[in-house]
Design an enzyme around this catalytic site. Structure first.
Site, PDB file in Angstrom:
ATOM      1  N   GLU A 112      70.098  75.891  11.631  1.00 37.86           N
ATOM      2  CA  GLU A 112      69.561  75.356  12.881  1.00 37.86           C
ATOM      3  C   GLU A 112      70.623  74.413  13.421  1.00 37.86           C
ATOM      4  OE1 GLU A 112      68.576  73.082  15.511  1.00 37.86           O
ATOM      5  OE2 GLU A 112      67.353  72.011  14.040  1.00 37.86           O
ATOM      6  N   CYS A 121      68.255  68.024  18.782  1.00 39.32           N
ATOM      7  CA  CYS A 121      68.848  69.265  19.287  1.00 39.32           C
ATOM      8  C   CYS A 121      67.959  69.913  20.335  1.00 39.32           C
ATOM      9  CB  CYS A 121      69.099  70.227  18.132  1.00 39.32           C
ATOM     10  SG  CYS A 121      67.644  70.503  17.108  1.00 39.32           S
TER      11      CYS A 121
END
Length: 485
Positions: free
Chosen positions: A258, A292
């Site tokens: 990720e 993020c």
């Protein structure tokens, strides 16, 4: 070094290997800094490759028994972990604030989110469904089952010191794997504090090991080249992710990555203004923008941009800045000086290229890594913040008047983690969502993270999914048996 806070004195600061807190083999330690005060919170043991080997040995031994347990047994341990963590959310939130800097509300949100992964994967542990069917041509039985993949190395970032750990530990344990987790050097205390709770829940000694280190590249690379390791799960920057993928290729490890994001927000002219403002505030200011999934580029239709900018500026200007341990504070400190300077540089660059500063824009004087909520309007397409993660409390507004053009601009990035769309026309909104080249889309909401959903991106934002049913399968191998009986 003496600990600086009464609360911190109860938090372990050594490595956690084979169910014990132990000093690093070489005796090395490093300091953890409180971002709000710049004081030293604790001195933490720093692992080397010998410690990594000890952790791998412990995990290998513990996994043999754990993988043989029934899914229900594993499920009950994870359920107990959730119950224990849910009862101690205030403690974990306080620790998160001390080492990460985020405000109490954000820290409580993370603690609750982190605990929920134990509950979700307690339920998923009993649902690694297989398949038995007939092969159409041969008539043989096709038997498909999912087995624990093997030892997993988990590498987590500083922005969510609890949640990024539990999001990996919980599915790995549900799948039957043993793990070694390397938390970020900025925020190792939360993960170390979690270990006594896992012991109390019934996690066997050696199954979960924690290796803080100030030599992460060497330690992680060493583990990724051990043949017992079969999975590497990483959350962090795309640049580091590429390096780990190259290392993982040597042993053909399963990568769960990720990585970075550059999230666009599209606010159409028919959007409910209140909903859009609330969504952008949540997508931008959750965790001070150090996520993020944070809104990075905000495209607002030119017909509503003036009202949107005015009202957003009012909301951002009203947020209270300060040490996150004060429950009245909305915006805490950024995690370190380099993050503060990066955010500062993005704002200066955007203004130099024609952006208008609506509010904020100057770091706070004195101790602590504080940067105020900032709104930039009329941001040019060549501003650095348009092409890279801001990772701070800065909203960069651009305008559009054509749907095709804004879709093209939103997709014009190497990243593909999450996008946000606001519109009252559900038909159009869903059509736009389907054309977003992103693994996740928030439609009329600024929050997509959920333990029950498959979290992950496309393009250079990563591989695989965390959460949902997919999250456990990342730690399992699919085995097919062709049988005749």
């Amino acid at each position: 070094m003496a600990l600086q806070n009464d609360f911190i004195q109860s938090v372990p600061t050594n490595l956690y290997i084979n169910g014990q807190f132990v000093a690093a083999t070489g005796g090395a330690r490093f300091d953890v800094i409180n971002p709000a005060t710049e004081d030293v919170l604790a001195s933490v043991a720093s692992a080397d490759v010998a410690d990594a080997d000890a952790a791998l040995n412990a995990a290998e031994k513990a996994m043999a028994d754990w993988a043989a347990r029934t899914p229900r047994e594993r499920s009950e341990v994870l359920r107990k972990a959730w119950e224990l963590m849910d009862a101690r959310l205030e403690e974990f939130a306080h620790l998160i604030t001390l080492e990460n800097g985020k405000g109490k509300t954000d820290a409580m949100g993370e603690a609750r989110y982190a605990a929920e992964f134990f509950r979700w994967f307690a339920e998923e542990a009993v649902r690694a469904d297989g398949l038995i069917t007939h092969a159409p041509a041969s008539g043989a039985r096709i038997i498909v089952q999912h087995k624990p993949a093997g030892l997993a190395v988990l590498v987590t970032p500083w922005n969510y010191p609890a949640a990024m750990g539990t999001r990996k530990i919980a599915p790995a344990l549900a799948a039957g794997c043993g793990v070694i987790i390397k938390p970020a050097a900025e925020t190792p205390l939360t993960m170390l504090a979690l270990m006594p709770l896992l012991e109390e829940a019934g996690v066997p000694a050696g199954l979960v090991n924690v290796l803080p280190t100030h030599r992460p590249a060497e330690v992680v690379d060493h583990m990724l080249h051990d043949p017992r390791v079969r999975v590497v799960s990483f959350t962090g920057s795309t640049a580091v992710g590429r390096k780990l993928l190259k290392a993982a290729a040597d042993q053909v490890l399963t990568p769960a990555m990720e990585l970075g994001g550059n999230a666009p927000v599209i606010v159409f002219e028919d959007a409910n203004m209140d909903t859009a403002l609330e969504g952008v505030m949540l997508a931008k200011m959750r965790n001070l923008g150090e996520a993020c999934t944070a809104a990075n580029r905000v495209y607002v239709h030119e017909d509503i941009v003036d009202e949107f900018t005015r009202r957003l500026t009012q909301k951002m200007s009203a947020l209270k800045i300060g040490n996150g341990i004060d429950p009245s504070v909305d915006v805490g400190a950024l995690v370190n000086l380099s993050t503060l300077e990066k955010v500062e540089g993005f704002v200066e660059d955007a203004i130099a290229k024609g952006a208008k500063l609506e509010c904020g824009g100057q770091r706070l004087p004195g101790k602590g890594f504080f940067y105020p909520p900032t709104v930039l309007s009329n941001v040019s397409a060549d501003a650095a913040c348009v092409h890279d993660e801001i990772f701070g409390p800065v909203v960069a507004i651009q305008t559009f008047n054509d749907q095709e053009d804004v879709i093209r601009r939103a997709n014009d990035t190497e990243y593909g983690l999450v996008a946000y769309v606001f519109s009252s026309d559900m038909k159009r909104a869903l059509q736009v969502c389907e054309r977003m080249d992103y693994g996740m889309v928030g439609l009329n909401r600024g929050l997509v993270s959920d333990p029950a959903a498959p979290f992950g991106g496309s393009k250079q934002s990563g591989l695989g999914r965390e959460g949902g049913h997919d999250g456990m399968l990342e730690f399992m191998e699919t085995q097919y048996i062709s049988a005749t009986w």
